[in-house]
Design an enzyme around this catalytic site. Structure first.
Site, short mmCIF file in Angstrom:
data_model
loop_
_atom_site.label_atom_id
_atom_site.label_comp_id
_atom_site.label_asym_id
_atom_site.label_seq_id
_atom_site.Cartn_x
_atom_site.Cartn_y
_atom_site.Cartn_z
CB SER A 175 -3.63 2.55 1.71
OG SER A 175 -2.49 2.80 2.27
CG ASP A 176 -2.63 5.89 4.21
OD1 ASP A 176 -3.31 6.07 5.10
OD2 ASP A 176 -2.11 4.81 3.77
CB THR A 182 -0.91 0.11 1.15
OG1 THR A 182 -0.03 0.11 2.51
CG2 THR A 182 -2.00 -0.81 1.23
N1 HPA Z 1 3.46 6.87 4.02
C1 HPA Z 1 4.20 5.94 3.75
N2 HPA Z 1 4.09 4.64 3.56
C2 HPA Z 1 2.86 4.41 3.34
C3 HPA Z 1 1.63 5.25 3.32
C4 HPA Z 1 1.94 6.69 3.70
O1 HPA Z 1 1.54 7.58 3.90
N3 HPA Z 1 0.49 4.63 3.42
C5 HPA Z 1 0.74 3.40 2.99
N4 HPA Z 1 2.15 3.09 2.96
#
Ligand code: HPA
Length: 239
Positions: A204-205, A91
């Site tokens: 995912s973010d 992710t």
């Molecule tokens: N930052 C770093 N690694 C990640 C993130 C993030 O926002 N989301 C998923 N892995």
């Protein structure tokens, strides 16, 4: 022979390994996508499996979070178990407006704030890039499945919680599509070890809109990326 971190026997792994960070994701993929599946390692609950996908022997091995953890498993898989192809299925975060939550990104190259590549590359900057054939096959597999994807640059950070408020502007300016914590280190180690590696990640973010994949839904949201990577391993290299 087992290693410090992997208690599989010689021959227990396929030459092709998909690597999620999360051990439960490895278990989810093994149980839902592979036939005749066997758990081959479980040291520190870092789970690894080998089974059949449409007749191709494939392994799934989790690598934990961050470059140091990832590199331990990559190195031991290559040295002790003769693994030659690794696809990280992770992710990532993004700060790009046209990239959305749940989108899939194939990671062409990765910059980093980690010092590991300089440690290994005599303090020079290493150009951490994916294997061309693996990237081509990921692209073809995604197109065959009708799954939308982006291809581009990543930034692999040591700090998930980063207080530097200017970092996102910098990453945007350089069109960094995804932010993860492993790829830059994995690409340089793969180059040193002479194996093929690539990363494919699901967003995912979203670090600008603050949207996130719900933790409970994380497993099922990743199915597109899992299917693309499994199908890509059925394609031949195009040298
Ligand atoms: N930052 C770093 N690694 C990640 C993130 C993030 O926002 N989301 C998923 N892995």
């Amino acid at each position: 022979m087992t290693t410090v971190h992997i208690n599989a026997k010689k021959g227990d792994f396929s030459d092709c390994v998909l690597m999620p960070g999360d051990p439960f994701r490895a278990r989810y993929i093994a149980k839902n996508y592979l036939k005749c599946v066997v758990e081959v390692t479980n040291v520190r609950s870092m789970l690894g499996y080998t089974g059949q996908y449409k007749g191709r022997r494939i392994s799934i091995m989790s690598h934990g979070i961050g470059i140091p953890s990832c590199l331990i498993y990559v190195q031991e898989l290559v040295f002790e178990y003769n693994v030659t192809k690794i696809i990280r299925i992770g992710t990532c975060g993004t700060c790009i407006s046209h990239v959305n939550i749940n989108d899939v990104i194939i990671c062409l190259g990765a910059s980093t704030d980690s010092k590991v590549n300089r440690l290994r590359f005599n303090d020079n900057d290493f150009s951490a890039v994916a294997d061309f054939n693996l990237v081509c096959n990921l692209k073809i597999a995604a197109q065959n499945l009708g799954i939308k994807f982006h291809v581009g640059n990543f930034f692999s950070t040591d700090l998930f919680y980063n207080k530097n408020i200017h970092l996102l502007d910098l990453l945007k300016r350089y069109s960094i599509l995804g932010i993860d914590m492993e790829t830059a280190g994995m690409y340089s180690l793969a180059a040193e070890l002479g194996i093929q590696s690539a990363s494919i990640c699901t967003v995912s973010d979203h670090l600008v809109t603050q949207e996130k994949i719900d933790y409970k839904k994380r497993e099922s949201c990743l199915n597109n990326m899992i299917e693309v990577s499994l199908e890509s391993l059925l394609l031949d290299d195009v040298n």
